[in-house]
Scaffold this motif. Structure first.
Motif, PDB file in Angstrom:
ATOM      1  N   ALA A   1      13.336   1.526   0.566  1.00 55.14           N
ATOM      2  CA  ALA A   1      14.359   2.209   1.365  1.00 55.14           C
ATOM      3  C   ALA A   1      13.773   2.693   2.693  1.00 55.14           C
ATOM      4  O   ALA A   1      14.424   2.613   3.744  1.00 55.14           O
ATOM      5  CB  ALA A   1      14.943   3.379   0.579  1.00 55.14           C
ATOM      6  N   ARG A   2      12.529   3.167   2.663  1.00 52.74           N
ATOM      7  CA  ARG A   2      11.894   3.619   3.900  1.00 52.74           C
ATOM      8  C   ARG A   2      11.602   2.433   4.823  1.00 52.74           C
ATOM      9  O   ARG A   2      11.727   2.544   6.045  1.00 52.74           O
ATOM     10  CB  ARG A   2      10.599   4.385   3.585  1.00 52.74           C
ATOM     11  N   GLU A   3      11.239   1.302   4.247  1.00 55.22           N
ATOM     12  CA  GLU A   3      10.986   0.130   5.074  1.00 55.22           C
ATOM     13  C   GLU A   3      12.270  -0.408   5.698  1.00 55.22           C
ATOM     14  O   GLU A   3      12.251  -0.898   6.826  1.00 55.22           O
ATOM     15  CB  GLU A   3      10.302  -0.955   4.230  1.00 55.22           C
ATOM     16  N   VAL A   4      13.378  -0.293   4.985  1.00 57.29           N
ATOM     17  CA  VAL A   4      14.668  -0.697   5.552  1.00 57.29           C
ATOM     18  C   VAL A   4      14.967   0.137   6.796  1.00 57.29           C
ATOM     19  O   VAL A   4      15.424  -0.379   7.821  1.00 57.29           O
ATOM     20  CB  VAL A   4      15.797  -0.549   4.521  1.00 57.29           C
ATOM     21  N   ALA A   5      14.687   1.427   6.724  1.00 53.16           N
ATOM     22  CA  ALA A   5      15.017   2.334   7.829  1.00 53.16           C
ATOM     23  C   ALA A   5      14.255   1.990   9.107  1.00 53.16           C
ATOM     24  O   ALA A   5      14.718   2.307  10.206  1.00 53.16           O
ATOM     25  CB  ALA A   5      14.724   3.770   7.417  1.00 53.16           C
ATOM     26  N   THR A   6      13.103   1.338   8.981  1.00 56.79           N
ATOM     27  CA  THR A   6      12.309   1.019  10.169  1.00 56.79           C
ATOM     28  C   THR A   6      12.355  -0.478  10.522  1.00 56.79           C
ATOM     29  O   THR A   6      11.697  -0.892  11.474  1.00 56.79           O
ATOM     30  CB  THR A   6      10.848   1.434   9.958  1.00 56.79           C
TER      31      THR A   6
ATOM     32  N   ALA B   1       0.835  -1.200   0.000  1.00 54.66           N
ATOM     33  CA  ALA B   1       0.000   0.000   0.000  1.00 54.66           C
ATOM     34  C   ALA B   1       0.869   1.250   0.000  1.00 54.66           C
ATOM     35  O   ALA B   1       1.864   1.329   0.725  1.00 54.66           O
ATOM     36  CB  ALA B   1      -0.914  -0.009   1.213  1.00 54.66           C
ATOM     37  N   THR B   2       0.492   2.217  -0.818  1.00 54.04           N
ATOM     38  CA  THR B   2       1.206   3.505  -0.890  1.00 54.04           C
ATOM     39  C   THR B   2       0.170   4.616  -0.975  1.00 54.04           C
ATOM     40  O   THR B   2      -0.109   5.141  -2.046  1.00 54.04           O
ATOM     41  CB  THR B   2       2.124   3.555  -2.128  1.00 54.04           C
ATOM     42  N   PRO B   3      -0.430   4.979   0.164  1.00 55.01           N
ATOM     43  CA  PRO B   3      -1.484   6.007   0.153  1.00 55.01           C
ATOM     44  C   PRO B   3      -1.022   7.290  -0.515  1.00 55.01           C
ATOM     45  O   PRO B   3       0.053   7.817  -0.222  1.00 55.01           O
ATOM     46  CB  PRO B   3      -1.771   6.221   1.639  1.00 55.01           C
ATOM     47  N   GLY B   4      -1.849   7.779  -1.452  1.00 57.40           N
ATOM     48  CA  GLY B   4      -1.539   9.026  -2.133  1.00 57.40           C
ATOM     49  C   GLY B   4      -0.595   8.896  -3.304  1.00 57.40           C
ATOM     50  O   GLY B   4      -0.287   9.896  -3.963  1.00 57.40           O
ATOM     51  N   TRP B   5      -0.113   7.687  -3.581  1.00 56.46           N
ATOM     52  CA  TRP B   5       0.821   7.480  -4.700  1.00 56.46           C
ATOM     53  C   TRP B   5       0.241   6.454  -5.650  1.00 56.46           C
ATOM     54  O   TRP B   5      -0.319   5.432  -5.227  1.00 56.46           O
ATOM     55  CB  TRP B   5       2.167   6.986  -4.172  1.00 56.46           C
ATOM     56  N   THR B   6       0.365   6.718  -6.942  1.00 55.72           N
ATOM     57  CA  THR B   6      -0.066   5.770  -7.962  1.00 55.72           C
ATOM     58  C   THR B   6       1.065   5.556  -8.956  1.00 55.72           C
ATOM     59  O   THR B   6       1.992   6.375  -9.060  1.00 55.72           O
ATOM     60  CB  THR B   6      -1.314   6.276  -8.714  1.00 55.72           C
TER      61      THR B   6
ATOM     62  N   LEU C   1      12.296  -1.440  -7.533  1.00 54.10           N
ATOM     63  CA  LEU C   1      12.647  -0.531  -6.440  1.00 54.10           C
ATOM     64  C   LEU C   1      12.115   0.881  -6.655  1.00 54.10           C
ATOM     65  O   LEU C   1      12.090   1.684  -5.721  1.00 54.10           O
ATOM     66  CB  LEU C   1      14.171  -0.505  -6.267  1.00 54.10           C
ATOM     67  N   TRP C   2      11.693   1.181  -7.875  1.00 52.73           N
ATOM     68  CA  TRP C   2      11.132   2.498  -8.165  1.00 52.73           C
ATOM     69  C   TRP C   2       9.732   2.661  -7.555  1.00 52.73           C
ATOM     70  O   TRP C   2       9.254   3.784  -7.369  1.00 52.73           O
ATOM     71  CB  TRP C   2      11.031   2.714  -9.679  1.00 52.73           C
ATOM     72  N   PHE C   3       9.096   1.536  -7.232  1.00 54.38           N
ATOM     73  CA  PHE C   3       7.704   1.587  -6.773  1.00 54.38           C
ATOM     74  C   PHE C   3       7.600   2.364  -5.458  1.00 54.38           C
ATOM     75  O   PHE C   3       8.355   2.140  -4.513  1.00 54.38           O
ATOM     76  CB  PHE C   3       7.163   0.168  -6.575  1.00 54.38           C
ATOM     77  N   GLY C   4       6.645   3.266  -5.395  1.00 58.79           N
ATOM     78  CA  GLY C   4       6.388   4.013  -4.173  1.00 58.79           C
ATOM     79  C   GLY C   4       7.409   5.081  -3.859  1.00 58.79           C
ATOM     80  O   GLY C   4       7.474   5.558  -2.718  1.00 58.79           O
ATOM     81  N   ASP C   5       8.212   5.480  -4.871  1.00 64.65           N
ATOM     82  CA  ASP C   5       9.208   6.547  -4.657  1.00 64.65           C
ATOM     83  C   ASP C   5      10.067   6.294  -3.423  1.00 64.65           C
ATOM     84  O   ASP C   5      10.125   7.104  -2.496  1.00 64.65           O
ATOM     85  CB  ASP C   5       8.534   7.916  -4.540  1.00 64.65           C
ATOM     86  N   GLY C   6      10.735   5.137  -3.395  1.00 65.99           N
ATOM     87  CA  GLY C   6      11.632   4.831  -2.282  1.00 65.99           C
ATOM     88  C   GLY C   6      10.979   4.074  -1.145  1.00 65.99           C
ATOM     89  O   GLY C   6      11.497   4.075  -0.016  1.00 65.99           O
TER      90      GLY C   6
END
Length: 274
Positions: free
Chosen positions: A203-208, A116-121, A195-200
């Motif tokens: 990478a954000r999931e790695v950080a958390t 899920a990527t709210p606000g991103w398509t 990896l382009w999906f969801g604009d990073g």
């Protein structure tokens, strides 16, 4: 009568049974395999293809490789795994169970394999633009609640060696599963992940992420960016060497899944690879 059949008739000894030419409509079948159907919470049906080895399992149970896009990749993975296991003394690869999960139509695949990527398509210049996304959690629930129990109930499984293999959006899903549900699989192989999906997003999931199972990321020559920075980021939140990069020279996005099949099976069915 074909030439082959005529030769067999002439060469047979009097009274000996004649070998018949196989029917042109006889389908090829894979031994020690079965196809079953499981249903998601919304009632949708998913084809599940399972291949298992001859003989008894090892004391800890068989390792299992779950293969996404099973309608395309299951037979290749199962036969490759069997061929490599027959040469175990040279390959170091043990017998294991291969489970193919069919994706179904492209719109369902796009939905199921994307978080899920709210606000991103998906942008207009990207694959599957305009299609619904964000069904990864429901799909992973299906795998965890329906597919894995199905395999574990029938075969003795080593739960410390259950691997997920996916390509493109399937590679994206494999990474998402490793980062957000680290106990679900003992390792993942992400081939040309999107990896382009969801604009990073990844990478954000790695950080958390708090814990990360072993990850193998494979890419061909046409990757926009080698995932070296992503791997370094994973190493910062997990043990060094938890993620590895496998370059596939001479391969493009459309051929990387075939090129990675043997290394992926080695990752799944050889404890030394972890």
């Amino acid at each position: 009568m074909s030439v082959f059949a005529a030769v067999m008739l002439m060469s047979a000894a009097p009274g000996a049974p004649v070998t018949k030419e196989p029917s042109a409509t006889t389908p090829y079948t894979l031994s020690n395999s079965v196809e079953q159907v499981v249903h998601a919470e919304n009632g949708e049906a998913y084809r599940i293809m399972i291949a298992w080895p001859e003989g008894p399992p090892p004391p800890a149970g068989y390792p299992v490789l779950y293969v996404l896009d099973g309608e395309d990749n299951f037979a290749i993975a199962a036969l490759t795994a069997r061929r490599l296991a027959r040469a175990a003394a040279r390959t170091g690869i043990s017998n294991g169970i291969v489970v193919g999960i069919a994706a179904g139509p492209l719109p369902r695949r796009t939905r199921d394999y994307t978080p899920a990527t709210p606000g991103w398509t998906i942008p207009a210049n990207r694959p599957a633009s305009g299609m619904t996304t964000g069904g990864a959690e429901a799909f992973l629930d299906l795998v965890g609640r329906r597919v894995q129990p199905l395999v574990r109930q029938r075969w003795q499984v080593d739960r410390s060696q259950e691997t997920l293999l996916g390509h493109s959006f399937g590679g994206l899903l494999a990474l998402h599963a490793a980062l957000t549900r680290p106990a679900m699989f003992s390792g993942v192989v992400a081939v040309s992940p999107s990896l382009w999906f969801g604009d990073g997003l990844i990478a954000r999931e790695v950080a958390t992420a708090k814990h990360v199972p072993p990850i193998l990321i494979a890419e061909g020559d046409d990757a926009a960016v080698a995932p070296t920075e992503l791997i370094r980021s994973i190493d910062r939140v997990a043990d060094a060497g938890r993620a590895r990069f496998l370059p596939l020279p001479g391969q493009s996005h459309g051929t990387t899944m075939l090129a990675v099949m043997a290394p992926a099976i080695r990752f799944a069915f050889s404890g030394a690879e972890r």
